[in-house]
Design a protein around this motif. Sequence first.
Motif, PDB file in Angstrom:
ATOM      1  N   ALA A 188      -6.888  -6.671  12.335  1.00  0.00           N
ATOM      2  CA  ALA A 188      -5.486  -6.265  12.223  1.00  0.00           C
ATOM      3  C   ALA A 188      -4.769  -7.121  11.188  1.00  0.00           C
ATOM      4  CB  ALA A 188      -4.789  -6.388  13.581  1.00  0.00           C
ATOM      5  N   ILE A 189      -5.345  -8.286  10.869  1.00  0.00           N
ATOM      6  CA  ILE A 189      -4.785  -9.176   9.851  1.00  0.00           C
ATOM      7  C   ILE A 189      -5.311  -8.734   8.492  1.00  0.00           C
ATOM      8  CG2 ILE A 189      -4.597 -11.573   9.066  1.00  0.00           C
ATOM      9  CD1 ILE A 189      -5.298 -12.377  12.001  1.00  0.00           C
ATOM     10  N   GLU A 190      -4.434  -8.418   7.606  1.00  0.00           N
ATOM     11  CA  GLU A 190      -4.782  -7.893   6.281  1.00  0.00           C
ATOM     12  C   GLU A 190      -5.758  -8.832   5.557  1.00  0.00           C
ATOM     13  OE1 GLU A 190      -1.722  -6.022   3.384  1.00  0.00           O
ATOM     14  OE2 GLU A 190      -1.927  -8.133   2.817  1.00  0.00           O
ATOM     15  N   ILE A 208      -7.184 -18.249   6.776  1.00  0.00           N
ATOM     16  CA  ILE A 208      -7.252 -18.375   5.316  1.00  0.00           C
ATOM     17  C   ILE A 208      -8.706 -18.409   4.844  1.00  0.00           C
ATOM     18  CG2 ILE A 208      -6.742 -19.904   3.359  1.00  0.00           C
ATOM     19  CD1 ILE A 208      -4.206 -20.780   4.954  1.00  0.00           C
ATOM     20  N   ALA A 209      -9.543 -19.180   5.545  1.00  0.00           N
ATOM     21  CA  ALA A 209     -10.942 -19.339   5.152  1.00  0.00           C
ATOM     22  C   ALA A 209     -11.703 -18.018   5.184  1.00  0.00           C
ATOM     23  CB  ALA A 209     -11.627 -20.356   6.053  1.00  0.00           C
ATOM     24  N   GLN A 210     -11.265 -17.087   6.044  1.00  0.00           N
ATOM     25  CA  GLN A 210     -11.947 -15.797   6.132  1.00  0.00           C
ATOM     26  C   GLN A 210     -11.166 -14.675   5.465  1.00  0.00           C
ATOM     27  OE1 GLN A 210     -14.301 -16.911  10.252  1.00  0.00           O
ATOM     28  NE2 GLN A 210     -14.271 -14.778   9.624  1.00  0.00           N
ATOM     29  N   GLY A 211     -10.289 -15.065   4.522  1.00  0.00           N
ATOM     30  CA  GLY A 211      -9.632 -14.085   3.658  1.00  0.00           C
ATOM     31  C   GLY A 211      -8.406 -13.412   4.203  1.00  0.00           C
ATOM     32  N   GLY A 212      -7.934 -13.838   5.387  1.00  0.00           N
ATOM     33  CA  GLY A 212      -6.786 -13.185   5.995  1.00  0.00           C
ATOM     34  C   GLY A 212      -5.474 -13.564   5.343  1.00  0.00           C
TER      35      GLY A 212
END
Length: 433
Positions: A126-128, A314-318
């Motif tokens: 759900a997080i872009e 952040i580390a997984q691109g969110g």
Amino acid sequence: MRMVDIIQKKRSGKELTREEIQYFIKGYTGGDIPDYQVSALLMAIYFKGMTSDETAVLTQAMVDSGDTIDLSAIQGHKVDKHSTGGVGDKTTFIVGPLVASVGVPVAKMSGRGLGHTGGTLDKLEAIEGFHIEMTEEQFIENVNTHKLAVAGQTGNLAPADKKLYALRDVTATVDSIPLIAGSIMSKKLASGADSIVLDVKTGSGAFMKTLKDSESLAKEMVSIGNALGRSTIAVISDMNQPLGFEVGNASEVREAVQILQGKKVDDLRELSLVLSAHMTVLAEIFPTFEEAYSELEKNLENGKAFAAFRNFIIAQGGNVEQIDDLSKLPASQYKVEVISKTEGYVAEIDAESIGISAMYLGAGRATKDDEINHAVGITLNKKVGDYVRIGDPLVILHSDTENPENSIRKVQEAYRLSAERVEKPKLIHKIIQ
């Protein structure tokens, strides 16, 4: 060795040897033993059961049937958490950052939702921009750097379990304690953690509806974990109503973030702290549960847990802006109140019916190919023990349909009111270790 002899032996209630169990798992996974013979053995196990030793050997054989994840490159004592599934269960989003905030690595493999229970991966997406696919090297680097990573399970993790589960599903042998325990633990053990905390749900929204069955399953899984060299503990927690106040995808992320920011105190917060405390004790960071709980609670209040969550996203691109400003998370077109037609105390909320209501909105899947709508969901206004007047909204449906009749009907079916005062349900029923 012949499969028919193994079937006959178990049908007679005798204990299978290590070699016999390994033979049937290897033969079935490789396609050398047909479905009809394995079906007969599963039914014999269903009626005659398995000893703890048999179940441990079965679990290890399923682990050995495919890939195992090597986490030896991750520094520190790696702890995993597994929930047997429920409605509104978003503890991973709180537990992971909490445990990471005290330096314990959490390398988690998660799955998607099906039916009335939600999936961790669906909620995170759900997080872009958030991605759950990454190389093994990136996964390990993320855990070493941020102490937390969540990824999808590999396709070849415990393939014997995948084949057996599909067969159990069509032969009425799903609800066998040894087979359930072996299925769950084979995937957990193949995922490489040093210690495991199990959140075993009990109640209307759980797979195990009674405390007796939940306790039996918990004891079996703890026994397997310890027998196979992983320190394991089980927390039996209540699922007679949804956990927290939000059911959905973006809405559950929103609620978890609010707890990480120290803004909410409820059953979700309490369960997350209990699970996290046990995980950090197993990792030998704290000597006692009480000390662990106290220190972790401080990290909810001082922002350390929230900071760990932001780093993980952040580390997984969110898109971390959606975490800092929760109004930027996906939102539905309509908010539909489901009004109470009677007055009294909420005596019961059938969690499964709430989960199905959310699925009707599009928050879950009826089949594995269904698309998830991250924006829709349910906010509970009233929980067990609360007083309700006629006209009070029981829940708010976050819907992309103006009149979601099926969801409204399921919510109305879920709530039962009483004229007598009702106590709030006990959250933690037992600890098995």
